[in-house]
Every structure is written in structure tokens, then in C-alpha cells.
Write a protein that holds these residues in place. Structure first.
Motif, PDB file in Angstrom:
ATOM      1  N   PRO A 249     -17.285 -32.102  -8.022  1.00 56.26           N
ATOM      2  CA  PRO A 249     -16.188 -32.510  -9.129  1.00 56.26           C
ATOM      3  C   PRO A 249     -15.035 -31.305  -9.212  1.00 56.26           C
ATOM      4  N   LYS A 250     -14.040 -31.600  -9.199  1.00 59.15           N
ATOM      5  CA  LYS A 250     -12.852 -30.328  -9.437  1.00 59.15           C
ATOM      6  C   LYS A 250     -13.049 -29.734 -10.451  1.00 59.15           C
ATOM      7  N   PHE A 251     -13.398 -30.156 -11.817  1.00 64.44           N
ATOM      8  CA  PHE A 251     -13.334 -29.546 -13.002  1.00 64.44           C
ATOM      9  C   PHE A 251     -14.818 -28.716 -12.963  1.00 64.44           C
ATOM     10  N   MET A 252     -15.382 -28.869 -12.259  1.00 64.13           N
ATOM     11  CA  MET A 252     -16.622 -27.732 -12.139  1.00 64.13           C
ATOM     12  C   MET A 252     -16.245 -26.481 -11.319  1.00 64.13           C
ATOM     13  N   LYS A 253     -15.155 -26.430 -10.514  1.00 64.36           N
ATOM     14  CA  LYS A 253     -14.881 -25.586  -9.606  1.00 64.36           C
ATOM     15  C   LYS A 253     -13.557 -24.548 -10.167  1.00 64.36           C
ATOM     16  N   PRO A 254     -13.527 -23.398  -9.494  1.00 61.20           N
ATOM     17  CA  PRO A 254     -12.436 -22.604  -9.576  1.00 61.20           C
ATOM     18  C   PRO A 254     -10.987 -23.033  -9.444  1.00 61.20           C
ATOM     19  N   PHE A 255      -9.981 -22.795  -9.660  1.00 57.75           N
ATOM     20  CA  PHE A 255      -8.737 -23.052  -9.347  1.00 57.75           C
ATOM     21  C   PHE A 255      -8.473 -23.015  -7.994  1.00 57.75           C
ATOM     22  N   TYR A 256      -8.829 -21.993  -7.239  1.00 51.90           N
ATOM     23  CA  TYR A 256      -8.530 -21.955  -5.729  1.00 51.90           C
ATOM     24  C   TYR A 256      -8.847 -22.823  -4.911  1.00 51.90           C
ATOM     25  N   MET A 257      -9.871 -23.765  -5.135  1.00 54.52           N
ATOM     26  CA  MET A 257     -10.341 -24.808  -4.286  1.00 54.52           C
ATOM     27  C   MET A 257      -9.390 -26.094  -3.698  1.00 54.52           C
ATOM     28  N   LEU A 258      -9.446 -26.332  -2.662  1.00 51.83           N
ATOM     29  CA  LEU A 258      -8.507 -27.477  -2.169  1.00 51.83           C
ATOM     30  C   LEU A 258      -8.983 -28.862  -2.551  1.00 51.83           C
ATOM     31  N   PRO A 259      -8.161 -29.488  -3.133  1.00 49.82           N
ATOM     32  CA  PRO A 259      -8.732 -30.947  -3.659  1.00 49.82           C
ATOM     33  C   PRO A 259      -9.108 -31.715  -2.490  1.00 49.82           C
TER      34      PRO A 259
END
Length: 531
Positions: A376-386
């Protein structure tokens, strides 16, 4: 006798040497493991860290044994000759002369007996002399060699990123601040106006990823193996405050490329260590460090058989892969089927805890590493590609990112990687959403065009970035300690991705050590920093 010289062969070389004749003279240098007196003969076991085996020396003259004891550093000169039939080693050193290089006494903390890990952690400067820790040091060196060789054949450039940084890469806030020591700071002019040595708050790095990304815009493939620091107060077998991370970045638009690279790297490393006999060295050193009762030896044999299977599993040609959503579903199904009980219910929004990761690794991997992807996006840092794909009409949107973790049985997560967000506006939006790179408002007196005419002045909540006679422009929220990272997307960015591997954690897994504090040579953790 001959003096100490760099030309003296190490003990590993001596033990592998077949004497050309019984009159062949050699000099062995090392520290004494044991001294055993029998009638007029003294038997000495000598070691120097080059092998888990010790060299047996035979002293036929009593004066040669004077001052010898466990821990004494010596140079023994004599004849390398065949040992009697039935002896533990094929050859032995018949001493003609002994030179004590460094004496010790009966209080030497490392004796030929079992020492618990807890005891050895209190004397990290001396535990390095134990056979098992000597093997770990050699395995660390050997692993570095094989990794360097692997990346070189893949046309990677090895880099040395900074230790002191202006940002918290992971955004978790578990950073060590860097400052000049006020108790010894005598010249205030050495500090900036705000009392900071570097002019602003700086930290010890928690990851070299962001700096590697700066390099990847010039070099298509880069990597590093460097120290990392986390101000984490967790007192678990998995946590220390200083450890080493292997990190790599490559230009690619495919998450599969990054995953394949990580898998190939680990497999190549393990094969290289197997071919260099490190597993056999671990077996010998482990046996020497344990009690000699029959039950313990039986346990050792079972333990080593399990460790060999662990190495073999890492060398499998392909590792299974599963998406995070499917992994959650599998965990929930196993709970419903009463196959397993977890302390925390596996839910999409809860994430994967250690107990979940171990179950996934054991059930899906069956001993092999397992990839879990698209968290899930909310678990990961800002720099990861959706990586979120279009949903069915009316279905809830579960936003994910193009990322992966590699899970190992008993150890769980060992590698984490992702594609990086390379688009400027998308990166800026992700930073806004996570509150990253937002500086503290600093009131700055500015001079506007009207003020220049004597009409009025105003105070801005942000620092100005234009000349004194220009109208102030309020910067965006991206201004702050990651401005340079935003610049990478502003000026000719390229699609890329990478991963980080916990080097010490992997070595512990290969050596069969459950506590990372017994893997890191100088363990630093909350409340403890000896030496």
C-alpha cells in the motif's frame, strides 16, 4: 630464530603445505589457544584467524614452554613434519625456538571453553579473537570480494556516498543529529550564527539511496556498501544503531529488472561463499566454540545440516513472488482454516508484521526467499513510484507502489526495493501528502517595491530568494533540506529503481546467528556503545 616478518606464511597456508622434507624449517606466528603439558613434552595449539583450524606445535624442551599460556602471542620456529598416525592433523610443527611477542596472564578473558554471547558482547574488542568471530570477519571480507566482483561484471560503478546528510531518507525520524561538542568548543566563530557547525541541523545517514539517485543520472548502474545509522531504541535481536547496507540503483522502467538483479546478486554471493569453503569454516568454528558433551555435539550436527539446507535454498534458480494483497488474503484464509494464530490480525491496513512475514516465507518459499510486491502506498516513503491500476466501477481504490521486500525464513525482511518516482510534479505531490521537505517558517524582513519608496514593509513567513529590490515570491513547500533531491527531477530525470540489502542481517542468516549484535563486530545499540 628468524624474526617476525610479513613473509611468514599464515597458519592456513602452513596447514595446507606438504613438507618437502623433514628438515623443512618454518616460522608460525599467532596466539596460543591452549597449552597442554605432558611429561617432558608441551603441546601448543596456535591460531591466527586465517582458518578455523589451529596449528599443533610440539615443544620437546621445557625452557621453550616458559611463559606460555592462552592468549600469548608467539612466533614458533621449527620443522614442519608428518604427525604420528592417528593424530588429529596430518602434520605438526616440531619447535626449535619460541619467541614471545606479547605476554598475557591468567586473567585473560577468552579461555578454551564455552563463552555465552551475552558475555562476549561485553568485551567486543577481545571477542574478535574467538574462532567463530574470526570466521565472521573472514566471511565479511569474502562477501565484500564476491559482491564487488559481481557488480563489476554487471558494469556497475562503486561509490562512496556521504555519512553526514541533510535529510532523513526514510522519513521515520530515527536519525542521529550531528553537532560540535559544546564542552570542547572554545571558538564561537567556528559555528554559524544559529550555533550549528554546518549552518543547519545535519544527521548521520539512515540510507545512501537518495545520494545514489544523484549519481544514477550520470552513471546507469551504481552501488555502495557503507555504514548506516538508526536512532532506534528497539532492543530486539534484529536491531542495532550502526550497521552496513548494500544499496544499488539502476536505470530501468521495470520492477522485474530490479527484483531480478537483487535475486541474482544474493544467489551469486552465496555460491561464491560456498566455493570458498566458508560453510565448512563455520562448521568447524561452531563446533570448537561449544561444549564437548555428546548431546551438544548431536545438536551441532543437526544445526549444521539445517544451515547447509539454508545455503542450498538460497541457491535455487528462481524465488517465488506474491503481491501484498494476495499475501494478506492467504494469511486470512490460513487463520480461518485454523492453520495459524497471529497476535495481530492480518489486514490490508495493518501491514505485515514479523510473524506474518515468517509465515509467508515458510509457506510459500519452503526455505527459499520470497518476494512480496506492491505494498500500500500509505505505508511506504514518498519516493516510490505508484503502481495502482484502474479499479472496477464502485470498487474502493487501494493505492499501491511499485516496490518489493525479500523475506527469508526465520529472519523475514532482508531486502527492500522499488522503482523511484522520477516525475517532478508527482514527486512534489507525494512530498506534500507526506509532509516531507517542509521547512520551519522563518520570519524574514524583506524590502518590496513599495517599501523602497518609503511606503511600507512586511514580514514574510518564508526566506526570500530574490534581490532586495524585487517583489518577494513565496516558495513552494518543497523548499527545505531536500531541495537538491527535487532538482534531480527538475533537470533531466530518468526512470530508475533500486534496493537496499541489510548486509549484517544476511551474514547472520548465513552463519546461523539469530542476534545481529553477535554479527556486527562492534555492536552499538540503545544504552550500549563499548569501545
Amino acid at each position: 630464530m628468524s624474526g617476525l616478518s610479513t613473509s611468514n606464511p599464515n597458519i592456513a597456508t602452513i596447514l595446507s603445505t606438504i613438507p618437502a622434507s623433514e628438515s623443512e624449517s618454518i616460522t608460525a606466528v599467532g596466539s596460543i589457544r591452549t597449552v597442554r603439558n605432558q611429561s617432558n613434552i608441551t603441546f601448543v595449539e596456535l591460531e591466527d584467524g586465517s582458518t578455523s583450524e589451529s596449528l599443533k606445535a610440539l615443544l620437546l624442551q621445557k625452557p621453550l614452554a616458559e611463559g606460555l599460556g592462552t592468549g600469548v602471542s608467539v612466533a614458533i620456529n621449527g620443522f614442519w613434519q608428518p604427525a604420528p598416525r592417528g593424530a588429529e592433523q596430518r602434520y605438526e610443527l616440531k619447535a626449535e625456538g619460541v619467541r614471545i611477542l606479547g605476554p598475557t596472564d591468567e586473567r585473560y578473558p577468552i579461555q578454551k571453553k564455552y563463552h555465552s554471547p551475552e558475555y562476549l558482547r561485553k568485551i567486543p574488542h577481545l571477542r574478535l579473537r574467538t574462532p567463530f568471530n574470526a570466521v565472521l570477519a573472514r566471511m565479511r571480507s569474502e562477501a565484500d570480494y564476491h559482491l564487488t566482483k559481481f557488480f563489476r561484471t554487471q558494469h556497475f560503478v562503486r561509490l562512496q556516498p556521504p555519512i553526514i546528510t541533510s535529510s532523513d531518507c526514510e522519513g521515520a525520524g530515527e536519525v542521529f543529529s550531528v553537532s560540535a561538542n559544546p564542552s570542547i568548543q572554545t571558538d564561537k566563530n567556528q559555528l554559524g550564527e544559529n550555533g550549528q557547525f554546518f549552518g543547519a541541523q545535519k544527521y548521520l545517514t539512515v540510507s545512501s539511496q537518495l545520494h545514489l539517485e544523484a549519481f544514477v543520472h550520470e552513471h546507469p548502474r551504481v552501488w555502495t556498501l557503507s555504514p548506516t545509522f538508526r536512532a532506534d531504541k528497539s532492543d530486539t535481536p534484529r536491531h542495532v544503531s550502526e550497521f552496513w547496507m548494500l544499496e544499488a540503483e539502476v536505470r530501468t522502467e521495470s520492477l522485474e529488472d530490479v527484483m531480478n538483479l537483487a535475486e541474482q546478486m544474493v544467489r551469486t554471493l552465496v555460491v561464491g561463499l560456498k566455493n570458498s569453503s566458508m560453510l565448512e569454516e563455520i562448521a568447524v568454528a561452531t563446533k570448537r566454540g561449544r561444549p564437548t558433551d555428546t548431546a551438544t555435539q548431536s545438536y551441532h550436527a543437526e544445526d549444521m545440516a539445517s544451515l547447509r539446507r539454508r545455503w542450498d535454498d538460497l541457491c535455487r534458480p528462481s524465488w517465488p513472488r506474491i503481491k501484498y494483497e494476495d499475501a494478506i488474503t492467504m494469511l486470512q484464509d490460513d487463520v480461518k482454516a485454523n492453520k495459524v494464530v497471529f497476535q495481530l490480525e492480518p489486514l490490508w491496513e495493518n501491514g505485515l508484521l514479523l510473524e506474518h512475514e515468517k509465515w509467508i516465507a515458510s509457506k510459500i518459499g519452503h526455505g527459499s526467499p520470497v518476494f512480496v510486491t506492491h505494498y500500500p502506498k500509505f505505508m511506504k516513503p514518498f519516493y516510490m513510484l505508484p503502481s495502482t491500476k484502474s479499479q472496477q466501477p464502485g470498487a474502493p481504490v487501494k493505492q499501491t507502489v511499485a516496490c518489493f521486500d525479500i523475506l527469508l525464513p526465520q529472519t523475514a525482511e532482508i531486502v527492500g526495493g522499488s522503482l523511484r518516482e522520477h516525475r517532478l510534479e508527482a514527486l512534489q505531490q507525494a512530498m506534500r501528502e507526506q509532509g516531507v521537505n517542509m521547512p520551519e517558517p522563518v520570519p524574514v524582513r524583506i524590502k518590496t517595491a513599495t517599501a523602497a519608496r518609503g511606503v511600507a514593509t512586511k514580514t514574510s513567513a518564508f526566506k526570500r530568494h530574490k534581490g532586495a529590490d524585487e517583489i518577494d515570491t513565496i516558495p513552494t513547500v518543497e523548499r527545505g533540506n531536500l531541495d537538491w533531491y527535487v532538482d534531480l527531477r527538475k533537470y533531466g530525470s530518468v526512470p530508475h529503481g533500486g534496493f537496499g540489502l541489510g548486509f549484517d542481517r544476511l551474514l547472520g542468516y548465513l552463519a546461523g546467528i539469530n542476534n545481529i549484535k553477535d554479527v556486527v563486530p562492534w555492536p552499538r545499540h540503545y544504552g550500549r556503545c563499548e569501545c
